[in-house]
Every structure is written in C-alpha cells, then in structure tokens.
Design a protein around this motif. Structure first.
Motif, PDB file in Angstrom:
ATOM      1  N   GLY A  69      35.432  -2.185  73.658  1.00 43.46           N
ATOM      2  CA  GLY A  69      34.948  -1.043  72.898  1.00 43.46           C
ATOM      3  C   GLY A  69      35.935  -0.385  71.952  1.00 43.46           C
ATOM      4  N   TYR A  70      37.040  -1.047  71.658  1.00 39.48           N
ATOM      5  CA  TYR A  70      38.050  -0.468  70.757  1.00 39.48           C
ATOM      6  C   TYR A  70      37.914  -1.089  69.367  1.00 39.48           C
ATOM      7  CZ  TYR A  70      39.930   0.901  75.251  1.00 39.48           C
ATOM      8  OH  TYR A  70      40.086   1.409  76.517  1.00 39.48           O
TER       9      TYR A  70
ATOM     10  N   PHE B  89      42.853   4.740  73.557  1.00 40.85           N
ATOM     11  CA  PHE B  89      43.231   3.422  74.068  1.00 40.85           C
ATOM     12  C   PHE B  89      44.394   3.549  75.045  1.00 40.85           C
ATOM     13  CE2 PHE B  89      46.047  -0.269  73.761  1.00 40.85           C
ATOM     14  CZ  PHE B  89      45.201  -1.247  74.247  1.00 40.85           C
ATOM     15  N   SER B  90      45.407   4.298  74.688  1.00 39.78           N
ATOM     16  CA  SER B  90      46.585   4.472  75.546  1.00 39.78           C
ATOM     17  C   SER B  90      46.202   5.095  76.884  1.00 39.78           C
ATOM     18  CB  SER B  90      47.631   5.346  74.853  1.00 39.78           C
ATOM     19  OG  SER B  90      48.064   4.742  73.660  1.00 39.78           O
ATOM     20  N   LEU B  91      45.418   6.154  76.852  1.00 39.73           N
ATOM     21  CA  LEU B  91      44.984   6.809  78.089  1.00 39.73           C
ATOM     22  C   LEU B  91      44.187   5.868  78.979  1.00 39.73           C
ATOM     23  CD1 LEU B  91      43.826  10.376  76.979  1.00 39.73           C
ATOM     24  CD2 LEU B  91      45.856   9.763  78.291  1.00 39.73           C
ATOM     25  N   GLU B  92      43.266   5.162  78.394  1.00 37.63           N
ATOM     26  CA  GLU B  92      42.422   4.279  79.177  1.00 37.63           C
ATOM     27  C   GLU B  92      43.208   3.119  79.783  1.00 37.63           C
ATOM     28  OE1 GLU B  92      38.956   3.389  76.807  1.00 37.63           O
ATOM     29  OE2 GLU B  92      38.567   5.539  76.546  1.00 37.63           O
ATOM     30  N   MET B  93      44.177   2.596  79.056  1.00 38.79           N
ATOM     31  CA  MET B  93      45.002   1.513  79.601  1.00 38.79           C
ATOM     32  C   MET B  93      45.886   2.026  80.737  1.00 38.79           C
ATOM     33  SD  MET B  93      44.287  -1.385  78.265  1.00 38.79           S
ATOM     34  CE  MET B  93      42.578  -0.850  78.219  1.00 38.79           C
ATOM     35  N   LEU B  94      46.442   3.214  80.582  1.00 41.61           N
ATOM     36  CA  LEU B  94      47.256   3.791  81.653  1.00 41.61           C
ATOM     37  C   LEU B  94      46.414   4.032  82.907  1.00 41.61           C
ATOM     38  CD1 LEU B  94      49.430   6.316  79.641  1.00 41.61           C
ATOM     39  CD2 LEU B  94      50.247   4.295  80.869  1.00 41.61           C
TER      40      LEU B  94
ATOM     41  N   ALA C 131      43.602   2.547  83.743  1.00 39.17           N
ATOM     42  CA  ALA C 131      43.143   1.270  84.294  1.00 39.17           C
ATOM     43  C   ALA C 131      44.218   0.598  85.138  1.00 39.17           C
ATOM     44  CB  ALA C 131      42.704   0.340  83.159  1.00 39.17           C
ATOM     45  N   HIS C 132      45.471   0.888  84.848  1.00 36.42           N
ATOM     46  CA  HIS C 132      46.582   0.236  85.552  1.00 36.42           C
ATOM     47  C   HIS C 132      47.391   1.228  86.386  1.00 36.42           C
ATOM     48  CE1 HIS C 132      45.735  -3.497  83.519  1.00 36.42           C
ATOM     49  NE2 HIS C 132      45.535  -2.785  82.435  1.00 36.42           N
ATOM     50  N   ARG C 133      46.761   2.319  86.768  1.00 36.09           N
ATOM     51  CA  ARG C 133      47.443   3.359  87.538  1.00 36.09           C
ATOM     52  C   ARG C 133      48.047   2.802  88.824  1.00 36.09           C
ATOM     53  NH1 ARG C 133      46.882   9.360  88.492  1.00 36.09           N
ATOM     54  NH2 ARG C 133      46.057   9.367  86.401  1.00 36.09           N
ATOM     55  N   ALA C 134      47.384   1.868  89.466  1.00 40.76           N
ATOM     56  CA  ALA C 134      47.888   1.300  90.724  1.00 40.76           C
ATOM     57  C   ALA C 134      49.202   0.542  90.516  1.00 40.76           C
ATOM     58  CB  ALA C 134      46.847   0.365  91.331  1.00 40.76           C
ATOM     59  N   ASP C 135      49.497   0.165  89.298  1.00 44.55           N
ATOM     60  CA  ASP C 135      50.736  -0.564  89.002  1.00 44.55           C
ATOM     61  C   ASP C 135      51.928   0.360  88.769  1.00 44.55           C
ATOM     62  OD1 ASP C 135      49.243  -2.907  89.092  1.00 44.55           O
ATOM     63  OD2 ASP C 135      48.886  -2.895  86.929  1.00 44.55           O
ATOM     64  N   TRP C 136      51.678   1.656  88.657  1.00 42.21           N
ATOM     65  CA  TRP C 136      52.763   2.608  88.412  1.00 42.21           C
ATOM     66  C   TRP C 136      53.639   2.707  89.653  1.00 42.21           C
ATOM     67  CZ3 TRP C 136      50.353   7.664  86.047  1.00 42.21           C
ATOM     68  CH2 TRP C 136      49.629   7.349  84.902  1.00 42.21           C
ATOM     69  N   PRO C 137      54.939   2.827  89.468  1.00 40.04           N
ATOM     70  CA  PRO C 137      55.798   3.039  90.640  1.00 40.04           C
ATOM     71  C   PRO C 137      55.582   4.438  91.207  1.00 40.04           C
ATOM     72  CG  PRO C 137      57.091   3.127  88.626  1.00 40.04           C
ATOM     73  CD  PRO C 137      55.696   2.740  88.233  1.00 40.04           C
ATOM     74  N   GLU C 138      55.760   4.546  92.492  1.00 40.16           N
ATOM     75  CA  GLU C 138      55.678   5.854  93.135  1.00 40.16           C
ATOM     76  C   GLU C 138      56.868   6.707  92.675  1.00 40.16           C
ATOM     77  OE1 GLU C 138      53.193   7.056  94.963  1.00 40.16           O
ATOM     78  OE2 GLU C 138      52.176   5.190  94.533  1.00 40.16           O
ATOM     79  N   PRO C 139      56.765   8.047  92.725  1.00 38.38           N
ATOM     80  CA  PRO C 139      57.865   8.901  92.237  1.00 38.38           C
ATOM     81  C   PRO C 139      59.214   8.537  92.852  1.00 38.38           C
ATOM     82  CG  PRO C 139      55.948  10.228  92.680  1.00 38.38           C
ATOM     83  CD  PRO C 139      55.625   8.827  93.170  1.00 38.38           C
ATOM     84  N   GLU C 140      59.233   8.192  94.140  1.00 39.98           N
ATOM     85  CA  GLU C 140      60.502   7.834  94.782  1.00 39.98           C
ATOM     86  C   GLU C 140      61.107   6.591  94.143  1.00 39.98           C
ATOM     87  OE1 GLU C 140      57.490   7.658  97.052  1.00 39.98           O
ATOM     88  OE2 GLU C 140      57.609   9.810  96.748  1.00 39.98           O
ATOM     89  N   GLU C 141      60.255   5.600  93.804  1.00 37.40           N
ATOM     90  CA  GLU C 141      60.727   4.371  93.171  1.00 37.40           C
ATOM     91  C   GLU C 141      61.281   4.665  91.780  1.00 37.40           C
ATOM     92  OE1 GLU C 141      58.013   1.035  93.261  1.00 37.40           O
ATOM     93  OE2 GLU C 141      56.988   1.965  94.948  1.00 37.40           O
ATOM     94  N   ARG C 142      60.608   5.539  91.045  1.00 39.63           N
ATOM     95  CA  ARG C 142      61.084   5.871  89.699  1.00 39.63           C
ATOM     96  C   ARG C 142      62.450   6.533  89.771  1.00 39.63           C
ATOM     97  NH1 ARG C 142      55.452   7.617  88.568  1.00 39.63           N
ATOM     98  NH2 ARG C 142      56.130   9.703  89.094  1.00 39.63           N
TER      99      ARG C 142
END
Length: 66
Positions: free
Chosen positions: A11-12, A44-49, A51-62
């Motif tokens: 849809g983009y 587009f940027s918001l939706e991609m982020l 959609a892949h939220r589960a791939d983000w490192p946890e705050p401790e990892e960051r």
C-alpha cells in the motif's frame, strides 16, 4: 524492482512510484523528494518499526551494547 513491488503490495504507492521512476542520483535530490513527501515517508517508517517491534532489543540490551 523488488522493492517497488513490495511497497506497492503493502500500500505504499507514493514511495513505490519513486522507486520505479528512479531517484535523482544525488543526495540533494533524495532529500528534496523526501521533504516533499514527508507524510508518506513518516507513515512507512512508523509501520515498518511497528511491524518489526519484536526484533527490537530490550532496554537492558541497548544499554549494554550502546
């Protein structure tokens, strides 16, 4: 073409059209296009982020890795 196909499928249309036309090869041309299409790029940027939220490192990892 695969990027444009992906963008159209999800849809983009506005961003896909730019890929199909080919962007001006200069950085200035790319920034100009982005400035003129901020809403499409932002959505587009918001939706991609999201959609892949589960791939983000946890705050401790960051904190441990920068």
């Amino acid at each position: 073409m695969k990027t444009a196909d992906f963008l159209e499928k999800h849809g983009y249309q506005e961003i896909a059209a730019q890929y199909r036309q080919g962007m001006d090869s200069t950085t200035q041309g790319i920034y100009k296009w982005m400035d003129e299409h901020q809403e499409a790029v932002w959505q587009f940027s918001l939706e991609m982020l999201e959609a892949h939220r589960a791939d983000w490192p946890e705050p401790e990892e960051r904190n441990e890795h920068g």
